[in-house]
Design a protein around this motif. Structure first.
Motif, mmCIF file in Angstrom:
data_model
loop_
_atom_site.group_PDB
_atom_site.id
_atom_site.type_symbol
_atom_site.label_atom_id
_atom_site.label_comp_id
_atom_site.label_asym_id
_atom_site.label_seq_id
_atom_site.Cartn_x
_atom_site.Cartn_y
_atom_site.Cartn_z
ATOM 1 N N UNK A 76 36.150 42.917 41.033
ATOM 2 C CA UNK A 76 35.145 42.512 42.017
ATOM 3 C C UNK A 76 35.262 43.388 43.264
ATOM 4 N N UNK A 77 36.480 43.640 43.690
ATOM 5 C CA UNK A 77 36.713 44.516 44.840
ATOM 6 C C UNK A 77 36.218 45.926 44.525
ATOM 7 N N UNK A 78 36.529 46.402 43.328
ATOM 8 C CA UNK A 78 36.087 47.741 42.930
ATOM 9 C C UNK A 78 34.568 47.839 42.971
ATOM 10 N N UNK A 79 33.889 46.837 42.428
ATOM 11 C CA UNK A 79 32.427 46.847 42.426
ATOM 12 C C UNK A 79 31.878 46.866 43.846
ATOM 13 N N UNK A 80 32.512 46.120 44.732
ATOM 14 C CA UNK A 80 32.074 46.091 46.133
ATOM 15 C C UNK A 80 32.250 47.454 46.804
ATOM 16 N N UNK A 81 33.191 48.242 46.307
ATOM 17 C CA UNK A 81 33.429 49.583 46.848
ATOM 18 C C UNK A 81 32.596 50.639 46.122
ATOM 19 N N UNK A 82 31.816 50.198 45.128
ATOM 20 C CA UNK A 82 31.024 51.135 44.343
ATOM 21 C C UNK A 82 31.827 51.843 43.274
ATOM 22 N N UNK A 83 32.943 51.232 42.875
ATOM 23 C CA UNK A 83 33.817 51.844 41.880
ATOM 24 C C UNK A 83 33.703 51.106 40.550
ATOM 25 N N UNK A 84 33.934 51.856 39.483
ATOM 26 C CA UNK A 84 33.999 51.305 38.137
ATOM 27 C C UNK A 84 35.399 51.551 37.590
ATOM 28 N N UNK A 85 35.658 51.050 36.392
ATOM 29 C CA UNK A 85 36.991 51.180 35.789
ATOM 30 C C UNK A 85 37.398 52.652 35.678
ATOM 31 N N UNK A 86 36.450 53.521 35.369
ATOM 32 C CA UNK A 86 36.793 54.947 35.264
ATOM 33 C C UNK A 86 37.242 55.499 36.607
ATOM 34 N N UNK A 87 36.649 55.019 37.688
ATOM 35 C CA UNK A 87 37.066 55.461 39.023
ATOM 36 C C UNK A 87 38.487 55.005 39.331
ATOM 37 N N UNK A 88 38.818 53.796 38.892
ATOM 38 C CA UNK A 88 40.176 53.281 39.103
ATOM 39 C C UNK A 88 41.178 54.107 38.295
ATOM 40 N N UNK A 89 40.793 54.486 37.088
ATOM 41 C CA UNK A 89 41.669 55.316 36.264
ATOM 42 C C UNK A 89 41.877 56.696 36.894
ATOM 43 N N UNK A 90 40.821 57.269 37.438
ATOM 44 C CA UNK A 90 40.938 58.559 38.131
ATOM 45 C C UNK A 90 41.864 58.413 39.332
ATOM 46 N N UNK A 91 41.713 57.325 40.065
ATOM 47 C CA UNK A 91 42.570 57.065 41.219
ATOM 48 C C UNK A 91 44.034 56.968 40.775
#
Length: 112
Positions: A76-91
């Motif tokens: 939910x936090x990721x979505x609010x930041x405009x991030x998806x699971x792939x963005x979290x993996x890149x991070x």
């Protein structure tokens, strides 16, 4: 270290935000509050701030402020930041890539 920083108490992040601290200062405060050496924490926080972009840092700060680190809340936090699971993996990959230099420069032995 990442798990330690991301899992730090919300009160630390909230009090840091109340004083208008930078992400590097907030990460340093959270790490130090967890019982680590202040200089090592400041060094590690500097590496994290250099490795991540503004969106990723914003996401990390929001996760630190969250009541829990449950997957649903993190997403939910990721979505609010405009991030998806792939963005979290890149991070996560950026954090892993930064680990050797951070460990050598900062004396941090563990990067969780």
């Amino acid at each position: 270290m990442f798990r330690m920083l991301a899992g730090s108490a919300a009160v630390i992040a909230l009090s840091a935000a109340a004083y208008g601290l930078t992400p590097q200062e907030e990460l340093t405060a959270a790490c130090t509050e967890s019982g680590n050496d202040a200089a090592d924490c400041a060094c590690a926080a500097g590496h994290i701030v250099e490795a991540l972009d503004e969106t990723e840092l914003s996401f990390m700060m929001a996760v630190m402020e969250a009541d829990t680190n449950e997957p649903a809340e993190v997403m939910t936090i990721a979505a609010a930041q405009g991030m998806e699971i792939t963005d979290i993996l890149v991070m996560g990959q950026k954090m892993q890539d930064a680990e050797p230099a951070m460990r050598e420069a900062c004396g941090i032995e563990e990067f969780d």
